[in-house]
Motif scaffolding. Structure first.
Motif: not given
Lengths: 322, 343
Positions: B199-205
């Motif tokens: 959830a924390a890494e969502k969107g982290h590319v």
């Protein structure tokens, strides 16, 4: 009880007393220099916190790099500080329902642009993906240029976004600007098909064209070159070595300077412009525009009317939670 | 008088040996400390008592070894038996899954074991000494051999394929349960953590290591913008070509020109933005805003502090109105009014 209340109302946002006072107004052009606060609303996960710090670096030098925020700080606190300090823009990161959002607001009255962050990469990630990351500290002594691309021909909301982003950095007067101050560039590219905006942050480097890499390095570094493999000193100059003509788009990316820039880039010679990404990068989508500062009527929304209302309610809930 | 010193020592030793008869096990350790010193001194000083004392000493030593020896000997057999029986019990347990029975069995074995010890010790003490002592000294070597045999036996034994390994505790099942519980708990915790992390890494590319087509196009767009700006700047700031500032004649001309341009800059509006600023606005905006806005009020000085609207302009008023030259003046007035309370 009253003591408690006083404590609550105290401005908690601490900024060390400015050692050198930043001017509120540009000396030459007389425009008000925009200043910004970058902070978060609600609790952010680790990577988003880092993104917040990276965004602060992007907004340098006219931002509070070490802005300290606390859980109990509300928007009013920031607004109260913003007035006396001449802060004109707020960049707020939030993570409602674990969808990261970026709000860009003009103080004190808005409007507020609300973006959904579809994807982001931190400056650290970008540096790690490069063989030779380059990020000297001098880069952040001047504010970046901003290039908005593809924003024309859209609706009113795009126009508003254009104005907002133009004014978030100090304006440049081309008659007086010193080119050595232009070291960074922020690119916002709007894709009309996907309605996504690409946010990129590059460093600008100038290199003389038509000079071999060896000589360029020699002039730059001022170090005694390695002449072991050479028969004569003249070989150092004449021998081509690796052709440094990796520079693509020679025609498009070269400029002739008005004045000398550093030791290497002379006004008489042509210089190539090289951009290297320093991050962060973001892919954002304009979701909503509000009239006031995170409040007021909705000027624009990406979704339908119903969805907009539902969204607004949810956002309000999220804000209350935060 | 070494004899006087010697005798009490000897008596104490004897007393100790007598005491030992009463409680074999407890007296063993204190004995060791006292015993070490006297034999050497006794051998050196006294010749008369030697044979008698030596015999006593031998006896004592023999008992010492014997007790250890006996312990080993006695223990070895039963422990081996115990191990076997324990293994059997374990197998039984696996079959029947009843832990309490086996625990009882083992405890019973232990009880037997201790009884054996007692009987062996008392038996050794009761018997006559003399040649028996010597015999027992030789038994010391045998004891080590016996120990070796026991050790080898233990090492040779095939253990059941149990993830816990050989656990001699009676609460083996408890331990297993505890471990299983811990593992389950750990698993649940790990999953929760993973979920949170996701959830924390969502969107982290994480960007790729190479520049793909999109990034290249973005860079080229940015480069174009920079080139446009730099060219515009060089056009605006370029001094007269063909004049060399190092020559005094040219330098004078340049200075004159500079003064003129400075004065004209003060007087006239800054309309001479090279390149059409409006063309920048559509696709490439490099913040030429001040130039484009200052077009409207044409009779104001170029240098900002001399303008009436210095520090007062607000760009956000009426952003949605189309900029038309007729309404431009009104627009400016409105912004003037509004900006006063903004400051």
């Amino acid at each position: 009880m009253a003591r408690f209340k006083n404590k609550r109302n105290k401005k908690v946002v601490a900024k060390p007393p400015a050692a050198k006072k930043q001017p509120n107004v540009d000396q030459v052009t007389g425009d008000k220099i925009p200043k910004s606060f970058v902070f978060s609303r609600g609790k952010l996960p680790g990577p988003l916190k880092q993104l917040e710090l990276d965004l602060r670096k992007v907004m340098l030098p006219y931002t509070a790099l070490k802005l300290r925020e606390k859980k109990r700080n509300n928007l009013k606190d920031f607004l109260n500080v913003a007035g006396p300090m001449g802060v004109t823009h707020f960049l707020m990161l939030s993570n409602p329902r674990s969808v990261p959002h970026l709000r860009v607001a003009r103080t004190p009255r808005g409007p507020t642009l609300i973006f959904e962050i579809h994807g982001y990469a931190l400056a650290n990630d970008v540096a790690r993906s490069q063989a030779r990351p380059r990020c000297p500290q001098e880069l952040f002594k001047n504010s970046p240029l901003i290039v908005l691309s593809g924003f024309g021909g859209g609706g009113q909301h795009l126009k508003l976004a254009t104005i907002m982003f133009q004014n978030i950095f100090p304006a440049i007067d081309i008659n007086t600007v010193n080119l050595s101050a232009c070291q960074r560039i922020v690119l916002l590219n709007y894709n009309s098909e996907t309605k996504l905006i690409d946010f990129r942050h590059y460093s600008i480097r100038l290199q003389p064209v038509g000079v071999s890499r060896r000589i360029r390095k020699f002039v730059q570094s001022h170090q005694v070159p390695d002449l072991r493999g050479l028969q004569d000193v003249s070989d150092f100059v004449t021998k081509a070595g690796y052709a440094s003509e990796s520079e693509v788009d020679e025609d498009t990316a070269t400029v002739s300077l008005a004045s000398d820039l550093g030791r290497v880039n002379r006004a008489s010679t042509k210089s190539a412009i090289k951009l290297q990404e320093i991050g962060p990068r973001m892919t954002i989508r304009l979701v909503k525009i509000e009239e006031g500062l995170c409040s007021g009527g909705v000027i624009f929304t990406e979704f339908g009317k119903e969805a907009a209302e539902a969204n607004q309610e949810a956002d309000e809930e999220a804000q209350q939670e935060a | 008088m070494p004899a006087e010193v010697e005798s009490p020592e000897a008596t104490t030793a004897i007393a100790a040996s007598k005491k030992r008869k009463q409680n074999h096990k407890k007296g063993k350790h204190p004995n060791k400390k006292i015993k070490k010193a006297p034999p050497a001194m006794a051998a050196a000083a006294k010749h008369n008592n030697r044979s008698k004392k030596m015999i006593k000493l031998f006896r004592k030593r023999a008992r010492e070894y014997n007790s250890d020896d006996d312990d080993d000997h006695d223990e070895e057999q039963p422990t081996a038996g115990l191990r076997d029986s324990g293994a059997e019990a374990r197998q039984d347990r696996e079959d029947a899954a009843s832990s309490e029975d086996s625990g009882d069995e083992e405890e019973g074995q232990k009880g037997l074991d201790s009884e054996d010890d007692f009987s062996g010790d008392s038996e050794g003490d009761d018997e006559d000494e003399g040649d028996r002592a010597r015999q027992r000294i030789t038994k010391f070597a045998e004891g080590s051999r016996a120990f070796r045999v026991a050790f080898m036996k233990i090492m040779k034994k095939n253990l059941p394929n149990d993830p816990l390994g050989p656990v001699l505790s009676a609460h083996k099942n408890l331990v297993a349960e505890k471990l299983a519980e811990e593992e389950a708990e750990h698993k649940v915790k790990g999953e929760a953590k993973k979920e949170k992390h996701l959830a924390a890494e969502k969107g982290h590319v994480k960007p790729t290591n190479f520049l793909d087509a999109k990034e290249k196009s973005l860079i080229s767009i940015a480069t174009k913008g920079v080139v446009k700006l730099f060219n515009a700047v060089s056009k605006a700031q370029n001094p007269q070509r063909g004049l060399n500032p190092s020559k005094s004649k040219d330098a004078k001309v340049l200075a004159k020109q500079r003064k003129q341009t400075f004065l004209s800059e003060l007087q006239k509006p800054t309309t001479q933005a090279p390149g059409n600023p409006s063309s920048f606005n559509s696709s490439m905006v490099t913040t030429f805003v001040p130039n484009s806005t200052s077009k409207e009020h044409s009779n104001e000085p170029g240098w900002a502090p001399l303008r009436d609207s210095y520090m007062l302009s607000s760009k956000f008023k009426d952003w949605d109105k189309m900029p038309d030259p007729a309404g431009a003046v009104d627009q400016e007035n409105v912004s003037l009014e509004s900006s006063s309370d903004e400051e």
